[in-house]
Design an enzyme around this catalytic site. Structure first.
Site: not given
Length: 419
Positions: A328, A92, A116, A121-125, A23
């Site tokens: 989460i 991702r 996955c 998942r908060p891509i908007d952030l 990560n």
């Protein structure tokens, strides 16, 4: 089709070394695009996500040399070319190219990220942060285009509505060369964020507060080359520690930073797992009777969502009833029916995983539905009596470096086969 075959029930012993953090490295590699010279990364894991990132970077014009666990990246030839699909779609972490290309060129066209399927998942952030810094967002088929229309990114005060590792890192990357000061509030605090900030600072960035919930970035005009050691992978470490407790007869897990695993280790202590914490390693003894516990994931420094699934097989060896609630990623329950197929007393109830133990697992054909579910099935296969066949293993190879070789060295009967 490739699959993993495990003949389980064997006691494992020996020593296993943890590789560099997946990560971290999936953000570190795109971040090197900001440099004006060569960046060397040491401790890079041998995983397919890294292979994909290297391919993408080379397609963009980077020159990359690989020596074992070292990557030498020369980003000076990187061009701002659209990257609509292919490798991008399976990855991702492709969203880190948004921040690095915006920071270098003021524009980016990148395919929507894959990886996955774990729910929202908060891509908007990420997009909210880029827009606050002056970028516009548009969509072109399966791609997203970000552009500042010839103007440099501007520093901004950004409040993350949800704690997000990816959005925090991406904003740091984009802000490193922006005009003025950027302040990220409600920032994620994970060790991987500190690792990326360390790389950027060693390249000449001015980032303060990484590892806290407020990060301040003073933009600079240019960033230079550097050499950087990737931190150990705390999720891989936790996976091997859980495996050692479930099936080991004395296993030492090395290249571990205990401070990155405190909430995980606390739950193992609650279960009664016997282990010895040393300076950079953890020795896990052969276990006797363990106690069932209940776990709720939360952002760092809480219990990591990525360790919920790898821990599940160990929980199945414990006496009593327990539960797992992932706050989460709501869809992180796909390993449950696969474990049930192996004879586990485990199910989902109202979004929560509930289990009773102890369980004796039996080998069975199972399917990895995501990276960490795959790790859970590998551990379950090692615990089970008989033969386990795991399909969809590309998920596992995305995130666990040399997993077959590492487990074989401990005495596991495991192999990767092509059909």
């Amino acid at each position: 089709m490739r699959k993993i075959i495990i003949n389980g029930g064997k006691q494992l012993t020996g020593e296993v070394a943890v590789s560099g953090a997946k990560n971290s490295v999936v953000a570190l590699i795109p971040a090197t695009i900001l440099a004006d010279d060569i960046v060397v990364l040491d401790g890079v894991p041998a995983i397919s996500d890294v292979d994909s990132l290297v391919d993408i970077m080379e397609t963009m014009g980077a020159k990359i040399k690989r020596y074992g666990e070292t990557l030498e990246i020369d980003p000076r030839g990187v061009k701002d070319i659209p990257m609509p699909y292919g490798k991008i779609n399976s990855l991702r972490a492709s969203y880190y190219f948004y921040g690095s290309l915006l920071g270098r060129y003021g524009q980016a066209t990148v395919g929507l990220p894959g990886g996955c399927d774990l729910g929202p998942r908060p891509i908007d952030l990420h997009l909210k942060a880029f827009e606050a810094m002056g970028a516009s967002v548009s969509y072109e088929g399966d791609s997203m285009r970000l552009a500042t229309n010839g103007k440099p990114l501007q520093g901004a005060n950004i409040y993350m509505d949800t704690v997000s590792v990816g959005a925090t890192i991406n904003t740091m990357i984009a802000a490193a060369k922006a005009n003025g000061r950027t302040v990220i509030e409600n920032a994620a605090r994970e060790p991987e964020i500190i690792d990326v900030a360390t790389l950027l600072n060693n390249m000449g960035a001015h980032i303060r507060g990484a590892g806290t919930d407020v990060i301040t970035i003073e933009g600079v005009k240019s960033l230079h080359g550097t050499r950087h050691q990737v931190i150990p992978d705390r999720i891989e470490a936790g996976t091997y520690i859980a495996m050692a407790a479930a099936i080991g007869r004395g296993i030492k897990v090395t290249n571990v930073l205990y401070e990155h695993l405190e909430s995980f280790i606390a739950k193992l202590d609650e279960m009664g797992v016997r282990m010895t914490v040393e300076e950079d390693s953890i020795f896990v003894e052969e276990q006797e009777k363990l106690k069932a516990v209940s776990i709720k994931t939360s952002p760092y420094p809480g219990f990591a969502t990525d360790l919920q699934q790898p821990l599940t097989p160990l929980l199945l060896t414990a006496e009593g009833n327990g539960s797992l609630l992932d706050t989460i990623y709501e869809k992180r329950v796909n390993h449950v029916p696969e474990l049930a197929r192996m004879g586990a007393n485990i199910s989902t109830l109202g979004g929560k995983i509930v289990y009773s133990g102890p369980n004796q697992l039996s080998g069975a054909p199972v399917k990895a539905t995501d990276l960490r579910a795959g790790a859970a099935l590998v551990i379950a296969g090692l615990m089970a009596e008989g033969r386990t066949e795991i399909t969809n293993i590309e998920f596992i190879l995305r995130g666990y470096s040399n997993i077959i070789e590492k487990l074989t060295s401990l005495g596991a009967d495991i192999q990767l086969v092509e059909e």
